[in-house]
Design a protein around this motif. Structure first.
Motif, PDB file in Angstrom:
ATOM      1  N   GLN A 550      32.195  53.970  43.288  1.00 57.91           N
ATOM      2  CA  GLN A 550      31.993  52.992  44.342  1.00 57.91           C
ATOM      3  C   GLN A 550      30.547  52.502  44.213  1.00 57.91           C
ATOM      4  O   GLN A 550      29.751  53.069  43.463  1.00 57.91           O
ATOM      5  CB  GLN A 550      32.246  53.664  45.694  1.00 57.91           C
ATOM      6  N   ALA A 551      30.216  51.479  44.924  1.00 54.83           N
ATOM      7  CA  ALA A 551      28.832  51.012  44.994  1.00 54.83           C
ATOM      8  C   ALA A 551      28.422  51.001  46.458  1.00 54.83           C
ATOM      9  O   ALA A 551      29.177  51.446  47.328  1.00 54.83           O
ATOM     10  CB  ALA A 551      28.718  49.615  44.384  1.00 54.83           C
ATOM     11  N   ASP A 552      27.234  50.492  46.744  1.00 49.48           N
ATOM     12  CA  ASP A 552      26.831  50.315  48.139  1.00 49.48           C
ATOM     13  C   ASP A 552      27.351  48.971  48.654  1.00 49.48           C
ATOM     14  O   ASP A 552      26.737  48.338  49.497  1.00 49.48           O
ATOM     15  CB  ASP A 552      25.301  50.397  48.272  1.00 49.48           C
ATOM     16  N   LYS A 553      28.500  48.569  48.097  1.00 50.47           N
ATOM     17  CA  LYS A 553      29.140  47.308  48.473  1.00 50.47           C
ATOM     18  C   LYS A 553      30.606  47.558  48.806  1.00 50.47           C
ATOM     19  O   LYS A 553      31.182  48.555  48.389  1.00 50.47           O
ATOM     20  CB  LYS A 553      29.086  46.292  47.316  1.00 50.47           C
ATOM     21  N   ASN A 554      31.204  46.619  49.509  1.00 50.57           N
ATOM     22  CA  ASN A 554      32.638  46.696  49.780  1.00 50.57           C
ATOM     23  C   ASN A 554      33.405  46.417  48.493  1.00 50.57           C
ATOM     24  O   ASN A 554      32.977  45.619  47.663  1.00 50.57           O
ATOM     25  CB  ASN A 554      33.013  45.682  50.861  1.00 50.57           C
ATOM     26  N   PRO A 555      34.568  47.040  48.278  1.00 50.69           N
ATOM     27  CA  PRO A 555      35.232  46.969  46.969  1.00 50.69           C
ATOM     28  C   PRO A 555      36.114  45.755  46.730  1.00 50.69           C
ATOM     29  O   PRO A 555      36.524  45.518  45.597  1.00 50.69           O
ATOM     30  CB  PRO A 555      36.079  48.251  46.956  1.00 50.69           C
ATOM     31  N   THR A 556      36.429  44.959  47.757  1.00 49.10           N
ATOM     32  CA  THR A 556      37.500  43.963  47.618  1.00 49.10           C
ATOM     33  C   THR A 556      37.217  42.926  46.543  1.00 49.10           C
ATOM     34  O   THR A 556      38.108  42.552  45.772  1.00 49.10           O
ATOM     35  CB  THR A 556      37.755  43.268  48.969  1.00 49.10           C
ATOM     36  N   TRP A 557      35.982  42.418  46.477  1.00 48.61           N
ATOM     37  CA  TRP A 557      35.677  41.365  45.499  1.00 48.61           C
ATOM     38  C   TRP A 557      35.837  41.883  44.066  1.00 48.61           C
ATOM     39  O   TRP A 557      36.247  41.151  43.175  1.00 48.61           O
ATOM     40  CB  TRP A 557      34.272  40.820  45.738  1.00 48.61           C
ATOM     41  N   THR A 558      35.533  43.168  43.874  1.00 47.06           N
ATOM     42  CA  THR A 558      35.693  43.761  42.547  1.00 47.06           C
ATOM     43  C   THR A 558      37.166  44.013  42.233  1.00 47.06           C
ATOM     44  O   THR A 558      37.606  43.829  41.090  1.00 47.06           O
ATOM     45  CB  THR A 558      34.880  45.058  42.445  1.00 47.06           C
ATOM     46  N   ILE A 559      37.951  44.407  43.232  1.00 44.67           N
ATOM     47  CA  ILE A 559      39.401  44.535  43.030  1.00 44.67           C
ATOM     48  C   ILE A 559      39.985  43.199  42.595  1.00 44.67           C
ATOM     49  O   ILE A 559      40.788  43.126  41.650  1.00 44.67           O
ATOM     50  CB  ILE A 559      40.083  45.039  44.319  1.00 44.67           C
ATOM     51  N   LEU A 560      39.593  42.123  43.259  1.00 45.73           N
ATOM     52  CA  LEU A 560      40.101  40.791  42.926  1.00 45.73           C
ATOM     53  C   LEU A 560      39.717  40.389  41.501  1.00 45.73           C
ATOM     54  O   LEU A 560      40.558  39.894  40.738  1.00 45.73           O
ATOM     55  CB  LEU A 560      39.561  39.765  43.923  1.00 45.73           C
ATOM     56  N   ALA A 561      38.458  40.594  41.158  1.00 47.25           N
ATOM     57  CA  ALA A 561      37.987  40.191  39.828  1.00 47.25           C
ATOM     58  C   ALA A 561      38.682  40.996  38.731  1.00 47.25           C
ATOM     59  O   ALA A 561      39.101  40.441  37.704  1.00 47.25           O
ATOM     60  CB  ALA A 561      36.473  40.355  39.743  1.00 47.25           C
ATOM     61  N   LEU A 562      38.818  42.306  38.945  1.00 41.61           N
ATOM     62  CA  LEU A 562      39.453  43.142  37.933  1.00 41.61           C
ATOM     63  C   LEU A 562      40.941  42.848  37.827  1.00 41.61           C
ATOM     64  O   LEU A 562      41.523  42.911  36.730  1.00 41.61           O
ATOM     65  CB  LEU A 562      39.230  44.618  38.249  1.00 41.61           C
ATOM     66  N   SER A 563      41.595  42.535  38.954  1.00 38.20           N
ATOM     67  CA  SER A 563      43.018  42.185  38.909  1.00 38.20           C
ATOM     68  C   SER A 563      43.234  40.890  38.139  1.00 38.20           C
ATOM     69  O   SER A 563      44.188  40.772  37.354  1.00 38.20           O
ATOM     70  CB  SER A 563      43.580  42.054  40.326  1.00 38.20           C
ATOM     71  N   LEU A 564      42.358  39.911  38.348  1.00 38.97           N
ATOM     72  CA  LEU A 564      42.443  38.663  37.583  1.00 38.97           C
ATOM     73  C   LEU A 564      42.272  38.946  36.095  1.00 38.97           C
ATOM     74  O   LEU A 564      43.031  38.428  35.248  1.00 38.97           O
ATOM     75  CB  LEU A 564      41.360  37.695  38.079  1.00 38.97           C
ATOM     76  N   ARG A 565      41.306  39.784  35.751  1.00 39.55           N
ATOM     77  CA  ARG A 565      41.057  40.144  34.353  1.00 39.55           C
ATOM     78  C   ARG A 565      42.267  40.859  33.737  1.00 39.55           C
ATOM     79  O   ARG A 565      42.704  40.525  32.629  1.00 39.55           O
ATOM     80  CB  ARG A 565      39.813  41.034  34.294  1.00 39.55           C
ATOM     81  N   THR A 566      42.810  41.825  34.462  1.00 40.61           N
ATOM     82  CA  THR A 566      43.965  42.568  33.959  1.00 40.61           C
ATOM     83  C   THR A 566      45.194  41.672  33.832  1.00 40.61           C
ATOM     84  O   THR A 566      45.944  41.762  32.847  1.00 40.61           O
ATOM     85  CB  THR A 566      44.274  43.750  34.897  1.00 40.61           C
ATOM     86  N   SER A 567      45.400  40.797  34.801  1.00 34.89           N
ATOM     87  CA  SER A 567      46.577  39.921  34.784  1.00 34.89           C
ATOM     88  C   SER A 567      46.550  38.993  33.576  1.00 34.89           C
ATOM     89  O   SER A 567      47.591  38.778  32.923  1.00 34.89           O
ATOM     90  CB  SER A 567      46.649  39.112  36.076  1.00 34.89           C
ATOM     91  N   GLU A 568      45.384  38.462  33.250  1.00 33.04           N
ATOM     92  CA  GLU A 568      45.301  37.591  32.077  1.00 33.04           C
ATOM     93  C   GLU A 568      45.453  38.393  30.783  1.00 33.04           C
ATOM     94  O   GLU A 568      45.992  37.880  29.790  1.00 33.04           O
ATOM     95  CB  GLU A 568      43.990  36.810  32.113  1.00 33.04           C
ATOM     96  N   TYR A 569      45.027  39.639  30.812  1.00 34.73           N
ATOM     97  CA  TYR A 569      45.258  40.528  29.660  1.00 34.73           C
ATOM     98  C   TYR A 569      46.756  40.770  29.469  1.00 34.73           C
ATOM     99  O   TYR A 569      47.255  40.774  28.332  1.00 34.73           O
ATOM    100  CB  TYR A 569      44.520  41.840  29.896  1.00 34.73           C
ATOM    101  N   ILE A 570      47.480  40.959  30.574  1.00 40.34           N
ATOM    102  CA  ILE A 570      48.936  41.152  30.498  1.00 40.34           C
ATOM    103  C   ILE A 570      49.607  39.940  29.868  1.00 40.34           C
ATOM    104  O   ILE A 570      50.463  40.065  28.981  1.00 40.34           O
ATOM    105  CB  ILE A 570      49.524  41.429  31.896  1.00 40.34           C
ATOM    106  N   VAL A 571      49.225  38.752  30.313  1.00 43.86           N
ATOM    107  CA  VAL A 571      49.802  37.522  29.756  1.00 43.86           C
ATOM    108  C   VAL A 571      49.545  37.446  28.256  1.00 43.86           C
ATOM    109  O   VAL A 571      50.449  37.148  27.457  1.00 43.86           O
ATOM    110  CB  VAL A 571      49.220  36.278  30.471  1.00 43.86           C
ATOM    111  N   ASP A 572      48.331  37.752  27.857  1.00 48.08           N
ATOM    112  CA  ASP A 572      47.965  37.692  26.447  1.00 48.08           C
ATOM    113  C   ASP A 572      48.728  38.725  25.624  1.00 48.08           C
ATOM    114  O   ASP A 572      49.219  38.434  24.515  1.00 48.08           O
ATOM    115  CB  ASP A 572      46.448  37.901  26.307  1.00 48.08           C
ATOM    116  N   GLU A 573      48.851  39.941  26.157  1.00 50.56           N
ATOM    117  CA  GLU A 573      49.561  41.004  25.438  1.00 50.56           C
ATOM    118  C   GLU A 573      51.057  40.706  25.333  1.00 50.56           C
ATOM    119  O   GLU A 573      51.694  41.032  24.325  1.00 50.56           O
ATOM    120  CB  GLU A 573      49.333  42.347  26.132  1.00 50.56           C
ATOM    121  N   LEU A 574      51.624  40.075  26.328  1.00 51.08           N
ATOM    122  CA  LEU A 574      53.030  39.684  26.247  1.00 51.08           C
ATOM    123  C   LEU A 574      53.242  38.609  25.189  1.00 51.08           C
ATOM    124  O   LEU A 574      54.226  38.639  24.433  1.00 51.08           O
ATOM    125  CB  LEU A 574      53.523  39.185  27.619  1.00 51.08           C
ATOM    126  N   LYS A 575      52.302  37.661  25.132  1.00 48.92           N
ATOM    127  CA  LYS A 575      52.406  36.614  24.107  1.00 48.92           C
ATOM    128  C   LYS A 575      52.338  37.216  22.700  1.00 48.92           C
ATOM    129  O   LYS A 575      53.013  36.758  21.780  1.00 48.92           O
ATOM    130  CB  LYS A 575      51.274  35.593  24.291  1.00 48.92           C
TER     131      LYS A 575
END
Length: 579
Positions: A550-575
């Protein structure tokens, strides 16, 4: 409880469990890429603009409980269907653990009622072990995540200002709202003792970002859900546009039981209990994405046992459920005599603070390892249930502007007069800090307890270390000094060691992360740097479970950014036909 398992007729590219920050971002990204998506949500459909569900702008007297938190944890009008305790869905604790687990069973999950504090993790936050030797470094750096933070800023909207602070990265900001009076007074007082106060960073629109959402109209009730979608909730901002693609089938009231696998150990689908008929169903998909929250996703994996995964799915390391940690939290309030008898004007603003204190300390000079930020409250927002004084001195008297004291309250005209005199004169501080991730803080399956769906429940083991307790002491020392500098009378006595300096129980800040953490070493982590399970290549986790620290910050913005990153990785790996 015995179930007849019923299969759904459709086969999907992706099945996502959970519709909060991580699940909503995955649903939007994957569906807009053309994939066929099944989105499973354990609660009902929710739209804050639906007149049947809307609570925004209602008066306390419109509730039979005057808005009290007897039905929902934060009050009748709060947009959270759930809480720390849910009938028929228990969890257990051991070894004196006091962990409290908050769950929101509704479309969008906990993003419907959160504080919208939207802070990026900084470069140091991804590599803390390299600085202080504690915990572990992430397998990724800030530079890996920055492009996705940038896109989330532009997609969703966040207000703030460019400050150039080393570990508080700037982003693409909307104009911040003007500070309220008490915030300006705190800023002036903090400046006297070298503590920075800067505009807060909240995902609330002060200007439009697209045609589907209107900017904030400053009712200060974001926790109730916004009828014009002026703040960020996954249900409004991510799931709604995902549904418009025509590529998403939404399964509500679907309580996920386990992730199913074939004889090779590959994930094939998700079984769930439909709350409407209490029957078990199966959704089959090529890729499984878990976004049910850090603890719920760990529970799913631990309950998904098979000959290929005897310790639970993706758990050859034995790490699933371990390294659980929540933000630290401590608070203090006070009364400002100089704000008595205030002129009445609309001071609502956004549903949260307009200024805040980022971490300013040097931990090398302190007796604890990680930092915290400070949030403020105060002003003349709508009084909530239980509104009172809470400002009495040791003799039960209340301070007045001239320094004398008087009894307050009573009945009738006397009570109303005192409410008017004291209204808007209270302030408060809340510290939110980083806990060090440890293997001996964990959740596991209780072998003897199941919920009303017949699903084995979680059992928690958690303690605070000296680092967190000393951090809470530093918070209280800082609050005391700030109250003194601003000319406030503290409420009650300063918390001491007997209460761990007011340190909240773990889980109370609702920032739990780390149960399925990422890493390059598959013996000490569950996921790789893209959120993909080491053991099961078509299984991904996009909630806070992937966090190494964790950081001294709330986690939501990092969850969103990492989910976007992972989702695009999924699309690429499926292709590439890799999964």
């Amino acid at each position: 409880m015995a179930f007849e398992i019923k299969k759904q007729g459709k086969f999907y590219d992706v099945c996502i469990v959970g519709s909060g920050a991580g699940g909503g971002m995955a649903a939007k990204t994957l569906s807009e890429a053309g994939l066929k998506v099944a989105l499973l949500e354990a609660g009902p459909k929710y739209d804050p603009a639906d007149p049947e569900q809307a609570t925004q702008l209602k008066w306390p007297y419109e509730s039979p409980r005057r808005g009290a938190g007897t039905v929902r944890a934060f009050g009748d009008f709060d947009a959270a269907y759930g809480g720390w305790q849910i009938d028929g869905e228990p969890y257990t604790r051991k070894n004196g653990t006091q962990f409290d687990w908050f769950r929101s069973r509704m479309l969008g999950g906990r993003t419907n009622h959160w504080g919208r504090i939207s802070l990026r993790f900084g470069p140091r936050d991804f590599k803390h072990k390299s600085y202080d030797g504690l915990g572990d470094d992430w397998p990724i750096s800030y530079d890996d995540v920055k492009p996705f933070y940038d896109r989330v800023d532009k997609m969703i909207g966040v207000y703030g200002t460019v400050e150039g602070m080393p570990n508080e990265p700037d982003g693409y900001f909307l104009p911040p709202p003007k500070p309220r009076l008490h915030e300006l007074m705190i800023k002036k007082a903090a400046g006297k003792i070298g503590i920075p106060v800067v505009p807060a960073r909240l995902s609330i629109l002060t200007r439009p970002v697209n045609k589907d959402r209107s900017p904030c109209f400053y009712c200060s009730q974001c926790n109730r859900g916004c009828t014009v979608y002026g703040d960020f909730s996954s249900s409004s901002v991510l799931v709604k546009p995902a549904m418009k693609t025509g590529h998403v089938d939404l399964y509500v009231n679907a309580m996920a039981r386990e992730v199913l696998t074939d004889n090779t150990g590959k994930a094939t689908g998700v079984s769930y209990v439909d709350k409407s008929d209490m029957q078990e169903y199966v959704v089959n998909a090529k890729v499984i994405v878990l976004a049910a929250s850090a603890c719920e996703s760990a529970r799913l994996l631990l309950n998904s046992k098979s000959p290929n995964h005897p310790n639970g799915l993706a758990n050859s390391s034995g790490v699933v459920g371990k390294y659980l940690h929540d933000s630290t939290g401590a608070s203090r309030g006070g009364f400002m005599p100089q704000l008595m008898d205030r002129k009445r004007y609309n001071e609502d603003g956004t549903g949260g603070m307009h200024l805040y204190i980022p971490w300013w300390g040097d931990n090398k000079k302190l007796d604890f390892a990680r930092g915290y930020h400070i949030e403020f409250w105060g002003g003349m927002g709508m009084p909530s249930y239980g509104f009172g004084f809470g400002m009495e001195n040791q003799n039960g008297k209340y301070p007045t502007r001239d320094g004398s004291t008087k009894p307050a309250g009573g009945y009738g005209a006397s009570l109303k007069d005192d409410y008017r005199r004291f209204y808007g004169a209270g302030i408060g501080f809340a510290g939110r800090g980083e806990c060090i991730a440890r293997e001996d803080n964990y959740c596991e399956i209780d072998p003897n307890v199941v919920d009303k769906f017949g699903i084995p429940v979680l059992r928690f083991n958690y303690t605070w270390s000296d680092h967190e307790i000393k951090q809470a002491k530093h918070m209280q020392d800082t609050f005391e000094e700030l109250l003194h500098q601003v000319g406030a009378v503290p409420n009650g006595s300063k918390p001491g060691p007997e209460s761990k300096y007011g340190l909240e129980n773990p889980g109370r800040i609702i920032h739990e992360v780390g149960t399925t953490r990422m890493g390059d070493d598959r013996q000490r982590s569950v996921l790789n740097k893209y959120g993909q399970a080491h053991d099961v290549k078509n299984l991904f986790v996009v909630d806070g479970g992937s966090f190494v620290s964790q950081a001294d910050k709330n986690p939501t913005w990092t969850i969103l950014a990492l989910s976007l990153r992972t989702s695009e990785y999924i699309v690429d790996e499926l292709k590439k036909q890799n999964i």
